[in-house]
Structures are given as structure tokens and as C-alpha cells.
Design a protein around this motif. Structure first.
Motif, PDB file in Angstrom:
ATOM      1  N   PRO A  66       7.759   5.365  -3.752  1.00  0.00           N
ATOM      2  CA  PRO A  66       8.889   6.286  -3.914  1.00  0.00           C
ATOM      3  C   PRO A  66       8.508   7.741  -3.634  1.00  0.00           C
ATOM      4  O   PRO A  66       9.272   8.482  -3.010  1.00  0.00           O
ATOM      5  CB  PRO A  66       9.281   6.090  -5.379  1.00  0.00           C
ATOM      6  N   ARG A  67       7.331   8.136  -4.092  1.00  0.00           N
ATOM      7  CA  ARG A  67       6.900   9.515  -3.859  1.00  0.00           C
ATOM      8  C   ARG A  67       6.619   9.750  -2.376  1.00  0.00           C
ATOM      9  O   ARG A  67       6.941  10.809  -1.833  1.00  0.00           O
ATOM     10  CB  ARG A  67       5.645   9.818  -4.679  1.00  0.00           C
ATOM     11  N   ALA A  68       6.035   8.752  -1.716  1.00  0.00           N
ATOM     12  CA  ALA A  68       5.774   8.865  -0.281  1.00  0.00           C
ATOM     13  C   ALA A  68       7.092   8.956   0.496  1.00  0.00           C
ATOM     14  O   ALA A  68       7.212   9.734   1.451  1.00  0.00           O
ATOM     15  CB  ALA A  68       4.951   7.672   0.196  1.00  0.00           C
ATOM     16  N   GLU A  93      -2.159   7.582  -3.637  1.00  0.00           N
ATOM     17  CA  GLU A  93      -1.825   7.013  -4.946  1.00  0.00           C
ATOM     18  C   GLU A  93      -1.063   5.693  -4.828  1.00  0.00           C
ATOM     19  O   GLU A  93      -0.685   5.098  -5.846  1.00  0.00           O
ATOM     20  CB  GLU A  93      -0.972   8.013  -5.730  1.00  0.00           C
ATOM     21  N   ASN A  94      -0.822   5.238  -3.579  1.00  0.00           N
ATOM     22  CA  ASN A  94      -0.019   4.030  -3.337  1.00  0.00           C
ATOM     23  C   ASN A  94       1.340   4.107  -4.010  1.00  0.00           C
ATOM     24  O   ASN A  94       1.873   3.119  -4.510  1.00  0.00           O
ATOM     25  CB  ASN A  94      -0.756   2.776  -3.814  1.00  0.00           C
ATOM     26  N   TYR A 140       0.150  12.675   2.216  1.00  0.00           N
ATOM     27  CA  TYR A 140      -1.182  12.090   2.053  1.00  0.00           C
ATOM     28  C   TYR A 140      -1.454  11.717   0.595  1.00  0.00           C
ATOM     29  O   TYR A 140      -1.919  10.606   0.300  1.00  0.00           O
ATOM     30  CB  TYR A 140      -2.238  13.072   2.559  1.00  0.00           C
ATOM     31  N   HIS A 141      -1.179  12.631  -0.323  1.00  0.00           N
ATOM     32  CA  HIS A 141      -1.461  12.359  -1.736  1.00  0.00           C
ATOM     33  C   HIS A 141      -0.615  11.197  -2.263  1.00  0.00           C
ATOM     34  O   HIS A 141      -1.101  10.372  -3.059  1.00  0.00           O
ATOM     35  CB  HIS A 141      -1.230  13.613  -2.574  1.00  0.00           C
ATOM     36  N   LYS A 151      -0.038  -0.658   1.996  1.00  0.00           N
ATOM     37  CA  LYS A 151      -1.039  -1.286   2.857  1.00  0.00           C
ATOM     38  C   LYS A 151      -2.149  -0.360   3.351  1.00  0.00           C
ATOM     39  O   LYS A 151      -3.147  -0.845   3.906  1.00  0.00           O
ATOM     40  CB  LYS A 151      -0.339  -1.890   4.080  1.00  0.00           C
ATOM     41  N   ILE A 152      -1.997   0.939   3.216  1.00  0.00           N
ATOM     42  CA  ILE A 152      -2.940   1.870   3.827  1.00  0.00           C
ATOM     43  C   ILE A 152      -4.357   1.651   3.302  1.00  0.00           C
ATOM     44  O   ILE A 152      -4.570   1.369   2.124  1.00  0.00           O
ATOM     45  CB  ILE A 152      -2.481   3.322   3.604  1.00  0.00           C
TER      46      ILE A 152
END
Length: 233
Positions: free
Chosen positions: A207-209, A203-204, A198-199, A118-119
Motif C-alpha cells: 500500500p505504501r509503495a 519494507e515490502n 525505494y523505502h 517479489k523484489i
């Protein structure tokens, strides 16, 4: 109100006991939401503690939305405190840093995946600016920037209930974090981990976030555990 005998001479433990007793004033309906608390002097006499202990307890309660201190008017219970059981639970957990950080970890690694979906570009710009400002700090005093970074992410999840949980939790954690000696802080690592978060959001990539946020908060959790172990000898 009758005087209460406090059982410990440790300042932090005394502050926690004062918090518990103030919450009990609501629970037993001695006071109602919106009522004005007794003056600091009256509280000092009731609990037989020093002014710094009373102020530390009130600061914790204000940070999580249980009381509201108004200049020249006194301290009041929030009008809607009866509908804020999460704030009450936070108040009762004040000083239990392990509970606070574990609660924060469990909430934030969940909301970060929603944030990745959603960001907005505006919120990403805010995060980028926050990171650049943190990089520029040279005094190792970056606690407000750190809190703001996580608040932006909480808002970006676009869920008022999540934000309502996160705001008092971050405020209470920030208050505890402020007592951490500078030598235990690691501004470089914090910037590095915030950048990874942030990255992933840019990238939306949910899983990485999730992974980046877990690494970040787990580092914070282990740092607090180490500090407590060293303090206890």
C-alpha cells in the motif's frame, strides 16, 4: 507506393501522421513483418515531408519495437510485430502525451504492489545505486537514470507480460520526456519521490509503495499538463 498528401505543417503532427501511414502499410498488407521499409529518401518523397520528420517517426517506432534500424542495411519491420498489438497501439498514440502518461500511471501503480512482494535484495541494491547516481548528477540530465529506475521495478515484478508492456511504454515516454526543457525538470523532487518508493519496496509495503508511485507519476502527469497548457498559450 503512391505519394500521400500530409495535411499539417506542424512537425510533431506530421511525424504522427507518418507513423499512422507506416502502420497502415502493415495493416493493409503492403508490407509484412520482417520486410524492409523504403529508404528515408523514398519515405520523404512518399509523404512529402523533411528528413527530420521521417527520422522522428522512425525513432518513435523503433522505441516501441515496431521497426528495427540496422546500420548500413536499412530499416525493417520487426519479425514478430503481428503479435505485438500493444506496440501498434502505442505507435498510433505517439505524440498523445496525456494518453501515454495515463497508461503508464495505470500500469505502474498496479505493478508496484507486485514488486513490493517479489523484489530481491539485488534489485533493491540496484535501485539504491540508481538513486545515489541521480543525486550526484549536477546537469539536470537524469532521464536515462529515471527510466532505468522504473525498468528495475518492472523487472522485479517477475512477470514477463507486465515487463513486455512496460518496456516500450517507458521507451516512448522517455523519448517524449527528452523534449522537455530543463527548466521544467525537478531533479531534487524526483530523487525525493524515488527514495520514498525505494523505502516502501524495501519494507515490502504494498500500500505504501502504491501511494508513493501514484504521487510520483501524478506529479509527472501534472507537469506535462502544465507544459502543454503553457505551450498552447
Amino acid at each position: 507506393m503512391k505519394p500521400i498528401e500530409m495535411k499539417s505543417i506542424d512537425k510533431k503532427t506530421l511525424s504522427k501522421q507518418v507513423i499512422d501511414e507506416i502502420i497502415e502499410l502493415l495493416n493493409n498488407q503492403t508490407f509484412q513483418p520482417g520486410d524492409r521499409l523504403p529508404s528515408e529518401m523514398d519515405l520523404m518523397e512518399r509523404f512529402n515531408v523533411s528528413r527530420p520528420v521521417i527520422r522522428e517517426a522512425l525513432t518513435s517506432l523503433e522505441a516501441i519495437g515496431v521497426v528495427n534500424r540496422k546500420a548500413r542495411h536499412g530499416t525493417f519491420f520487426e519479425n514478430q510485430i503481428g503479435s505485438k498489438p500493444f506496440s501498434i497501439m502505442l505507435a498510433l498514440s505517439s505524440g498523445n502525451i496525456q494518453s501515454i502518461i495515463e497508461t503508464r500511471l495505470s500500469l505502474e501503480i498496479g505493478l508496484i504492489t507486485l514488486a513490493a512482494e517479489k523484489i530481491t535484495e539485488h534489485e533493491l541494491d540496484q535501485l539504491a545505486a540508481n538513486i545515489e547516481e541521480m543525486k550526484a548528477r549536477s546537469d539536470n540530465e537524469y532521464r536515462e537514470l529515471d527510466k532505468d529506475f522504473h525498468k528495475i521495478i518492472a523487472r522485479s515484478a517477475s512477470n514477463q507480460l507486465i515487463e513486455a508492456f512496460m518496456t516500450p511504454l517507458l521507451n516512448l515516454f522517455d523519448q517524449t520526456w527528452g523534449n522537455i526543457p530543463k527548466e521544467y525538470r525537478n531533479q531534487v523532487k524526483t530523487v525525493e519521490q524515488h527514495t520514498a518508493i525505494y523505502h516502501a519496496l524495501k519494507e515490502n509495503n504494498g500500500p505504501r509503495a502504491y501511494e508513493a508511485m501514484y504521487v510520483h507519476l501524478d506529479t509527472v502527469r501534472k507537469r506535462f499538463i502544465r507544459i502543454e497548457e503553457e505551450r498552447q498559450g
